[in-house]
Design a protein around this motif. Sequence first.
Motif, PDB file in Angstrom:
ATOM      1  N   THR A  76      40.314  37.372  20.733  1.00 21.31           N
ATOM      2  CA  THR A  76      41.036  36.116  20.533  1.00 21.31           C
ATOM      3  C   THR A  76      40.099  34.922  20.745  1.00 21.31           C
ATOM      4  OG1 THR A  76      43.079  37.135  21.327  1.00 21.31           O
ATOM      5  CG2 THR A  76      42.991  34.726  21.297  1.00 21.31           C
ATOM      6  N   PRO A  77      40.099  33.905  19.854  1.00 16.38           N
ATOM      7  CA  PRO A  77      39.228  32.742  20.034  1.00 16.38           C
ATOM      8  C   PRO A  77      39.417  32.082  21.400  1.00 16.38           C
ATOM      9  CG  PRO A  77      40.194  32.724  17.848  1.00 16.38           C
ATOM     10  CD  PRO A  77      40.892  33.814  18.611  1.00 16.38           C
ATOM     11  N   GLY A  78      38.314  31.530  21.925  1.00 12.85           N
ATOM     12  CA  GLY A  78      38.348  30.870  23.215  1.00 12.85           C
ATOM     13  C   GLY A  78      37.864  31.785  24.317  1.00 12.85           C
ATOM     14  N   PRO A  79      37.692  31.251  25.532  1.00 11.97           N
ATOM     15  CA  PRO A  79      37.263  32.062  26.669  1.00 11.97           C
ATOM     16  C   PRO A  79      38.244  33.214  26.940  1.00 11.97           C
ATOM     17  CG  PRO A  79      37.079  29.724  27.174  1.00 11.97           C
ATOM     18  CD  PRO A  79      37.840  29.831  25.880  1.00 11.97           C
ATOM     19  N   ALA A  80      37.782  34.191  27.709  1.00 13.15           N
ATOM     20  CA  ALA A  80      38.589  35.389  28.003  1.00 13.15           C
ATOM     21  C   ALA A  80      39.637  35.085  29.069  1.00 13.15           C
ATOM     22  CB  ALA A  80      37.686  36.527  28.453  1.00 13.15           C
ATOM     23  N   GLY A  81      40.575  34.214  28.747  1.00 12.22           N
ATOM     24  CA  GLY A  81      41.605  33.846  29.702  1.00 12.22           C
ATOM     25  C   GLY A  81      41.121  32.801  30.693  1.00 12.22           C
ATOM     26  N   ARG A  82      41.935  32.514  31.684  1.00 11.09           N
ATOM     27  CA  ARG A  82      41.615  31.502  32.686  1.00 11.09           C
ATOM     28  C   ARG A  82      40.351  31.906  33.443  1.00 11.09           C
ATOM     29  NH1 ARG A  82      43.645  27.328  35.641  1.00 11.09           N
ATOM     30  NH2 ARG A  82      43.189  27.276  37.861  1.00 11.09           N
ATOM     31  N   GLY A  83      39.374  31.014  33.453  1.00 14.65           N
ATOM     32  CA  GLY A  83      38.126  31.279  34.152  1.00 14.65           C
ATOM     33  C   GLY A  83      37.104  32.056  33.350  1.00 14.65           C
ATOM     34  N   GLY A  84      37.500  32.580  32.195  1.00 17.20           N
ATOM     35  CA  GLY A  84      36.551  33.250  31.328  1.00 17.20           C
ATOM     36  C   GLY A  84      36.068  34.601  31.834  1.00 17.20           C
ATOM     37  N   GLY A  85      34.959  35.073  31.252  1.00 14.71           N
ATOM     38  CA  GLY A  85      34.452  36.401  31.540  1.00 14.71           C
ATOM     39  C   GLY A  85      34.075  36.635  32.980  1.00 14.71           C
ATOM     40  N   PHE A  86      33.494  35.637  33.632  1.00 11.58           N
ATOM     41  CA  PHE A  86      33.107  35.824  35.040  1.00 11.58           C
ATOM     42  C   PHE A  86      34.327  36.043  35.920  1.00 11.58           C
ATOM     43  CE2 PHE A  86      29.116  33.143  34.080  1.00 11.58           C
ATOM     44  CZ  PHE A  86      28.416  34.271  33.721  1.00 11.58           C
ATOM     45  N   ARG A  87      35.440  35.359  35.595  1.00 14.47           N
ATOM     46  CA  ARG A  87      36.667  35.554  36.356  1.00 14.47           C
ATOM     47  C   ARG A  87      37.227  36.963  36.116  1.00 14.47           C
ATOM     48  NH1 ARG A  87      40.858  32.773  39.049  1.00 14.47           N
ATOM     49  NH2 ARG A  87      42.148  34.452  39.868  1.00 14.47           N
ATOM     50  N   VAL A  88      37.098  37.446  34.872  1.00 12.73           N
ATOM     51  CA  VAL A  88      37.548  38.810  34.573  1.00 12.73           C
ATOM     52  C   VAL A  88      36.752  39.813  35.406  1.00 12.73           C
ATOM     53  CG1 VAL A  88      37.693  40.591  32.798  1.00 12.73           C
ATOM     54  CG2 VAL A  88      38.334  38.238  32.243  1.00 12.73           C
ATOM     55  N   LEU A  89      35.457  39.656  35.458  1.00 19.65           N
ATOM     56  CA  LEU A  89      34.621  40.554  36.259  1.00 19.65           C
ATOM     57  C   LEU A  89      34.979  40.453  37.743  1.00 19.65           C
ATOM     58  CD1 LEU A  89      31.202  39.916  34.476  1.00 19.65           C
ATOM     59  CD2 LEU A  89      32.494  42.059  34.455  1.00 19.65           C
ATOM     60  N   TYR A  90      35.211  39.233  38.209  1.00 20.31           N
ATOM     61  CA  TYR A  90      35.577  39.006  39.604  1.00 20.31           C
ATOM     62  C   TYR A  90      36.873  39.744  39.946  1.00 20.31           C
ATOM     63  CZ  TYR A  90      37.078  36.295  43.733  1.00 20.31           C
ATOM     64  OH  TYR A  90      37.505  35.919  44.977  1.00 20.31           O
ATOM     65  N   ASP A  91      37.862  39.615  39.078  1.00 17.87           N
ATOM     66  CA  ASP A  91      39.149  40.278  39.310  1.00 17.87           C
ATOM     67  C   ASP A  91      39.023  41.798  39.262  1.00 17.87           C
ATOM     68  OD1 ASP A  91      40.406  37.843  39.611  1.00 17.87           O
ATOM     69  OD2 ASP A  91      41.160  37.760  37.551  1.00 17.87           O
ATOM     70  N   ALA A  92      38.015  42.296  38.532  1.00 16.48           N
ATOM     71  CA  ALA A  92      37.805  43.740  38.432  1.00 16.48           C
ATOM     72  C   ALA A  92      36.939  44.283  39.574  1.00 16.48           C
ATOM     73  CB  ALA A  92      37.148  44.075  37.095  1.00 16.48           C
ATOM     74  N   GLY A  93      36.554  43.383  40.492  1.00 12.10           N
ATOM     75  CA  GLY A  93      35.762  43.812  41.644  1.00 12.10           C
ATOM     76  C   GLY A  93      34.273  43.649  41.482  1.00 12.10           C
TER      77      GLY A  93
END
Length: 262
Positions: free
Chosen positions: A170-187
């Motif tokens: 989907t166009p735009g960052p990977a949700g709120r906070g973008g990819g780094f936030r996704v990695l953070y949430d995944a540990g």
Amino acid sequence: MAPKWRELADKLAEQIRNGDYAPGQQLPQIRDLVEAGEGSKTTVHAAYKALEAEGLVTSSRGHGTVVRERAPLKRLGIARYDKAKWRDGDEVAFIADRVASGRAYKRGEQTQTVSRITAPPAAAAAHGLPEGGEVYARARLVKEGDQPTHTLTSYYRPEHVEGTRIVDPTPGPAGRGGGFRVLYDAGYEIDHMREELFARAAKPAEAEELKLLPGEWVVELHRTTFTADGTVVEFAIGVHAATRFAWAYDFKVPDSAVEESK
């Protein structure tokens, strides 16, 4: 004492900043400045090339040397990755650059394709993968309005991002906070990075994608992102239109002698 071409470049730069030459306006022909006593043809040409390298003008055959429509974006070197921006807010890296430059942005100005592929050599080396190992490649094209500014392709190990928003095209960052936030949430909290930069001539496909003028160069960036235990969670290659960015780094000066004595 500064060379004559530098003095002329500084003089013209000041006139551009003062508005004596407006955005989109053509600077005088080289021969006109020579006749006006500003220096030799070589001097004026060198001054114009300096202004082009500094992002103040563009030059092309048939159009002469023209004042850029907009000043280069400030690409923050370190502050753009501040955890408070993406962990606690929604200011992903490309948006941080726009905010620092006082420029508007839309999240949809970043588009991407996502695919699972055999890791290219540089990505395989960064992730420590064997030959034939696979990665997810998240390739982004970032624009400012209709003008592309850069591309960025991030490579991830599948086990780190499978089923996350990072693999959503989907166009735009990977949700709120973008990819780094996704990695953070995944540990996988990012801890430190290594960036390598080098300038080179644009490849034909890059010049077309980034809408570069003939002769424009690019700055290629290689970014390796680590967790505190040294795990590589992202390897990225960016290709930036060189004249559309001004790079800024603000960091504490290290003292290895003090570190070694501890």
